[in-house]
Design a protein around this motif. Structure first.
Motif: not given
Length: 203
Positions: A129-143
């Protein structure tokens, strides 16, 4: 007169230098192995080949082979330890590092250690779940990097929000999803911080 070509000399020196993993030692007898490493050959393939030469009758060649084995083993084991050390603080980095080690050292005991660690982490629901959450956060930072500045306008001002409405909505949607799926994750707290910065969520 003509100016010395310092940049050209530096590039030539870098091209001639042994790869960093060999810790500055240039290989003579095993030059093809050194060149293969510079070209990006998988470490597992080179490590297996070098291990097969450490007991040869050519003393110089065997010494070079032992150096290659030592360097590649030290590098691989250090990378695995680094990955383990950041399991809790940077789960996505940990996951990606182990995948890369598994691939690079495939066919060796180091690759097997990385693969075993990956298998164990796959069974760890909280880590996944932490990996999934950090993956989404990474995408938000790209946005966030796509947001266009507005002269003399603060990030949370109506003028800034109007110019970046579409991207900000995507960010907010991602943050809301993270709050639902990963409410206790540090990645979600970071994502909320992004939304607060642009006035999408009140702090």
């Amino acid at each position: 007169g003509a100016k010395p070509d310092f940049e050209g000399k530096i590039q030539a020196a870098l091209k001639a230098a042994p790869p960093p993993v060999l810790q500055g030692r240039e290989l003579v007898k095993l030059k093809p192995m050194m060149l293969a490493l510079k070209r990006g050959a998988p470490y597992g393939h080179i490590l297996s080949a070098a291990r097969g030469k450490v007991d040869g009758t050519d003393a110089d060649l065997a010494d070079e082979a032992r150096h290659v084995v030592s360097c590649l083993e030290d590098h691989g084991n250090a990378r695995i330890q680094e990955a383990r050390n950041c399991k809790d603080t940077a789960p996505l980095d940990c996951w990606r590092a182990l995948i890369e080690i598994d691939k690079t050292y495939r066919g060796t005991d180091i690759g097997k250690t990385a693969r075993t660690a990956l298998d164990e982490l796959r069974k760890d629901t909280a880590f996944r779940k932490e990996v999934e959450a950090h993956t989404v956060l990474e995408k938000l930072r790209l946005l966030e990097r796509k947001l266009k500045p507005v002269a003399d306008a603060a990030p949370n001002s109506p003028a800034f929000q109007k110019k970046n409405l579409g991207t900000l909505r995507q960010i907010l949607s991602g943050v809301r999803m993270m709050q639902t799926r990963y409410p206790d994750s540090g990645a979600t707290r970071s994502a909320v911080g992004i939304a607060e910065k642009y006035g999408m969520i009140k702090g």
